[in-house]
Motif scaffolding. Structure first.
Motif, PDB file in Angstrom:
ATOM      1  N   ARG A 212       0.838  -1.211   0.000  1.00  0.00           N
ATOM      2  CA  ARG A 212       0.000   0.000   0.000  1.00  0.00           C
ATOM      3  C   ARG A 212       0.869   1.255   0.000  1.00  0.00           C
ATOM      4  O   ARG A 212       0.594   2.219  -0.734  1.00  0.00           O
ATOM      5  N   ASP A 213       1.934   1.244   0.803  1.00  0.00           N
ATOM      6  CA  ASP A 213       2.834   2.392   0.859  1.00  0.00           C
ATOM      7  C   ASP A 213       3.550   2.623  -0.472  1.00  0.00           C
ATOM      8  O   ASP A 213       3.997   3.744  -0.757  1.00  0.00           O
ATOM      9  N   SER A 214       3.679   1.566  -1.288  1.00  0.00           N
ATOM     10  CA  SER A 214       4.346   1.661  -2.594  1.00  0.00           C
ATOM     11  C   SER A 214       3.388   2.081  -3.700  1.00  0.00           C
ATOM     12  O   SER A 214       3.778   2.131  -4.868  1.00  0.00           O
ATOM     13  N   GLY A 215       2.124   2.355  -3.344  1.00  0.00           N
ATOM     14  CA  GLY A 215       1.177   2.887  -4.314  1.00  0.00           C
ATOM     15  C   GLY A 215       0.186   1.896  -4.875  1.00  0.00           C
ATOM     16  O   GLY A 215      -0.554   2.229  -5.811  1.00  0.00           O
ATOM     17  N   TRP A 216       0.124   0.686  -4.299  1.00  0.00           N
ATOM     18  CA  TRP A 216      -0.843  -0.304  -4.765  1.00  0.00           C
ATOM     19  C   TRP A 216      -2.150  -0.164  -4.002  1.00  0.00           C
ATOM     20  O   TRP A 216      -2.152   0.054  -2.788  1.00  0.00           O
ATOM     21  N   ASP A 217      -3.263  -0.315  -4.698  1.00  0.00           N
ATOM     22  CA  ASP A 217      -4.593  -0.259  -4.094  1.00  0.00           C
ATOM     23  C   ASP A 217      -5.186  -1.661  -3.976  1.00  0.00           C
ATOM     24  O   ASP A 217      -4.691  -2.622  -4.585  1.00  0.00           O
ATOM     25  N   ASP A 218      -6.281  -1.733  -3.218  1.00  0.00           N
ATOM     26  CA  ASP A 218      -7.047  -2.985  -3.068  1.00  0.00           C
ATOM     27  C   ASP A 218      -6.131  -4.153  -2.682  1.00  0.00           C
ATOM     28  O   ASP A 218      -6.278  -5.280  -3.192  1.00  0.00           O
ATOM     29  N   VAL A 219      -5.188  -3.898  -1.796  1.00  0.00           N
ATOM     30  CA  VAL A 219      -4.226  -4.935  -1.394  1.00  0.00           C
ATOM     31  C   VAL A 219      -4.914  -5.937  -0.472  1.00  0.00           C
ATOM     32  O   VAL A 219      -5.616  -5.566   0.478  1.00  0.00           O
ATOM     33  N   ALA A 220      -4.727  -7.200  -0.781  1.00  0.00           N
ATOM     34  CA  ALA A 220      -5.285  -8.275   0.041  1.00  0.00           C
ATOM     35  C   ALA A 220      -4.338  -9.463  -0.026  1.00  0.00           C
ATOM     36  O   ALA A 220      -3.495  -9.555  -0.918  1.00  0.00           O
ATOM     37  N   TYR A 221      -4.469 -10.361   0.930  1.00  0.00           N
ATOM     38  CA  TYR A 221      -3.635 -11.556   0.899  1.00  0.00           C
ATOM     39  C   TYR A 221      -4.422 -12.749   1.428  1.00  0.00           C
ATOM     40  O   TYR A 221      -5.430 -12.597   2.126  1.00  0.00           O
ATOM     41  N   ARG A 222      -3.956 -13.917   1.045  1.00  0.00           N
ATOM     42  CA  ARG A 222      -4.487 -15.148   1.621  1.00  0.00           C
ATOM     43  C   ARG A 222      -3.347 -16.120   1.832  1.00  0.00           C
ATOM     44  O   ARG A 222      -2.342 -16.124   1.095  1.00  0.00           O
ATOM     45  N   ASN A 223      -3.492 -16.948   2.866  1.00  0.00           N
ATOM     46  CA  ASN A 223      -2.455 -17.902   3.210  1.00  0.00           C
ATOM     47  C   ASN A 223      -2.603 -19.185   2.400  1.00  0.00           C
ATOM     48  O   ASN A 223      -3.712 -19.638   2.119  1.00  0.00           O
ATOM     49  N   LEU A 224      -1.476 -19.752   2.046  1.00  0.00           N
ATOM     50  CA  LEU A 224      -1.408 -21.067   1.419  1.00  0.00           C
ATOM     51  C   LEU A 224      -0.610 -21.988   2.336  1.00  0.00           C
ATOM     52  O   LEU A 224       0.336 -21.548   2.997  1.00  0.00           O
ATOM     53  N   SER A 225      -0.971 -23.259   2.354  1.00  0.00           N
ATOM     54  CA  SER A 225      -0.257 -24.255   3.175  1.00  0.00           C
ATOM     55  C   SER A 225      -0.120 -23.767   4.617  1.00  0.00           C
ATOM     56  O   SER A 225       0.965 -23.756   5.201  1.00  0.00           O
ATOM     57  N   PHE A 226      -1.254 -23.335   5.194  1.00  0.00           N
ATOM     58  CA  PHE A 226      -1.332 -22.914   6.599  1.00  0.00           C
ATOM     59  C   PHE A 226      -0.499 -21.671   6.908  1.00  0.00           C
ATOM     60  O   PHE A 226      -0.172 -21.414   8.068  1.00  0.00           O
ATOM     61  N   GLY A 227      -0.150 -20.900   5.877  1.00  0.00           N
ATOM     62  CA  GLY A 227       0.614 -19.686   6.106  1.00  0.00           C
ATOM     63  C   GLY A 227       2.105 -19.841   5.897  1.00  0.00           C
ATOM     64  O   GLY A 227       2.852 -18.880   6.103  1.00  0.00           O
ATOM     65  N   ILE A 228       2.564 -21.020   5.476  1.00  0.00           N
ATOM     66  CA  ILE A 228       3.968 -21.166   5.077  1.00  0.00           C
ATOM     67  C   ILE A 228       4.261 -20.181   3.955  1.00  0.00           C
ATOM     68  O   ILE A 228       5.339 -19.579   3.887  1.00  0.00           O
ATOM     69  N   VAL A 229       3.272 -20.018   3.085  1.00  0.00           N
ATOM     70  CA  VAL A 229       3.351 -19.094   1.954  1.00  0.00           C
ATOM     71  C   VAL A 229       2.124 -18.196   1.997  1.00  0.00           C
ATOM     72  O   VAL A 229       1.046 -18.623   2.444  1.00  0.00           O
ATOM     73  N   ALA A 230       2.282 -16.951   1.566  1.00  0.00           N
ATOM     74  CA  ALA A 230       1.139 -16.037   1.448  1.00  0.00           C
ATOM     75  C   ALA A 230       1.112 -15.455   0.043  1.00  0.00           C
ATOM     76  O   ALA A 230       2.157 -15.150  -0.537  1.00  0.00           O
ATOM     77  N   LEU A 231      -0.097 -15.304  -0.468  1.00  0.00           N
ATOM     78  CA  LEU A 231      -0.312 -14.754  -1.807  1.00  0.00           C
ATOM     79  C   LEU A 231      -0.904 -13.357  -1.637  1.00  0.00           C
ATOM     80  O   LEU A 231      -2.038 -13.206  -1.172  1.00  0.00           O
ATOM     81  N   HIS A 232      -0.106 -12.330  -1.969  1.00  0.00           N
ATOM     82  CA  HIS A 232      -0.544 -10.943  -1.857  1.00  0.00           C
ATOM     83  C   HIS A 232      -0.939 -10.411  -3.236  1.00  0.00           C
ATOM     84  O   HIS A 232      -0.247 -10.681  -4.225  1.00  0.00           O
ATOM     85  N   ARG A 233      -2.022  -9.636  -3.291  1.00  0.00           N
ATOM     86  CA  ARG A 233      -2.499  -9.079  -4.555  1.00  0.00           C
ATOM     87  C   ARG A 233      -2.774  -7.591  -4.407  1.00  0.00           C
ATOM     88  O   ARG A 233      -3.061  -7.112  -3.310  1.00  0.00           O
ATOM     89  N   GLY A 234      -2.712  -6.879  -5.521  1.00  0.00           N
ATOM     90  CA  GLY A 234      -3.033  -5.466  -5.509  1.00  0.00           C
ATOM     91  C   GLY A 234      -3.298  -4.960  -6.925  1.00  0.00           C
ATOM     92  O   GLY A 234      -3.078  -5.676  -7.905  1.00  0.00           O
ATOM     93  N   ILE A 235      -3.785  -3.722  -7.014  1.00  0.00           N
ATOM     94  CA  ILE A 235      -4.119  -3.086  -8.286  1.00  0.00           C
ATOM     95  C   ILE A 235      -3.407  -1.738  -8.355  1.00  0.00           C
ATOM     96  O   ILE A 235      -3.387  -0.983  -7.367  1.00  0.00           O
ATOM     97  N   ARG A 236      -2.828  -1.414  -9.526  1.00  0.00           N
ATOM     98  CA  ARG A 236      -2.315  -0.066  -9.697  1.00  0.00           C
ATOM     99  C   ARG A 236      -3.494   0.873  -9.934  1.00  0.00           C
ATOM    100  O   ARG A 236      -4.331   0.619 -10.805  1.00  0.00           O
ATOM    101  N   PRO A 237      -3.564   1.959  -9.181  1.00  0.00           N
ATOM    102  CA  PRO A 237      -4.701   2.886  -9.359  1.00  0.00           C
ATOM    103  C   PRO A 237      -4.798   3.371 -10.797  1.00  0.00           C
ATOM    104  O   PRO A 237      -3.787   3.529 -11.494  1.00  0.00           O
ATOM    105  N   ALA A 238      -6.025   3.610 -11.233  1.00  0.00           N
ATOM    106  CA  ALA A 238      -6.256   4.039 -12.618  1.00  0.00           C
ATOM    107  C   ALA A 238      -5.761   5.448 -12.869  1.00  0.00           C
ATOM    108  O   ALA A 238      -5.601   5.845 -14.026  1.00  0.00           O
TER     109      ALA A 238
END
Length: 239
Positions: A212-238
């Motif tokens: 978010r601090d780097s300018g990405w919007d709609d940042v969300a994450y979900r854990n994979l394999s009980f949180g060993i790995v996390a998948l973070h997503r975001g959108i560059r603002p229009a």
């Protein structure tokens, strides 16, 4: 202290990190599959679904290594750029996949990408951000090369939220992983660094804040394999 001049440490000197990955390039994918107990395939599949590449799009796969992760995007018909800082990884990727028409390999520094502003519809980075000496700068660079409205997916090791499971995970990383790495890897010390870098890496909410601090919007994450790995997503603002 290691006698290997290419043995990376938490200072993450770019030349030492690159040299370390050059040394393990040939056996890198096989070793990762063994050490992850086959979960690497599940993580790639989850990343593919999150990126959701479409025909005609330009996709940047940063820290692509030998291109195994990039190959997952190829059947969509997108043009995929597999970028990595390691010359050895790029050379191995070209040897394996150089004849794939909509896949190209580029050597690139995550903190100073050789691409134009807004060049990509989607950018993704799997298990590479924690190896960058300035990960927040890399997140800003990824934003720069993504078109307005484009998307980012970061798949990275993280910290299981369950204290009990985290204890088992730490035991595996501290006691089991080094023994397996010595048996199957061409450079076991590289996987000592892997363990150190995972332990030192921030947790899921911290990485989300960095994004978010780097300018990405709609940042969300979900854990994979009980949180060993996390998948973070975001959108560059229009705008």
């Amino acid at each position: 202290m290691s006698s290997d001049p290419n043995r990376a440490d938490l200072g993450k000197d770019p030349q030492r990190v690159s040299g370390m990955f050059d040394q393990v390039a040939a056996a890198y994918d096989r070793t990762n599959s063994v050490l992850s107990l086959g979960n690497d395939r599940l993580w790639r599949a989850a990343t593919l679904r999150a990126v959701a590449p479409k025909r005609g799009e330009r996709i940047l796969d940063l820290a692509a290594g030998t291109g195994t992760s990039s190959m997952a995007f190829v059947p969509s018909g997108a043009h995929v750029v597999a970028a990595d800082f390691s010359r050895g990884m790029i050379a191995e990727g070209r040897r394996r996949h150089g004849d794939v028409p909509n896949l190209e390999f580029v050597q690139a520094d995550a903190t100073d990408l050789p691409f134009a502003d807004g060049e990509f519809d989607a950018v993704t980075m799997s298990f590479g951000l924690r190896n960058v000496n300035d990960p927040r700068r890399a997140l800003r660079e990824l934003r720069r090369v993504t078109r307005p409205g484009g998307r980012i997916v970061v798949c990275e090791f993280s910290h299981p939220p369950s204290r009990a499971f985290n204890g088992l995970y730490r035991f595996y990383n501290d006691r089991v992983l080094p023994l397996v790495a010595k048996a199957v890897s061409s450079n076991a010390e590289a996987y000592d660094y892997l363990n150190e870098s995972i332990r030192d890496w921030p947790d899921q909410p911290t990485l989300a804040r960095w994004m978010r601090d780097s300018g990405w919007d709609d940042v969300a994450y979900r854990n994979l394999s009980f949180g060993i790995v996390a998948l973070h997503r975001g959108i560059r603002p229009a705008s």
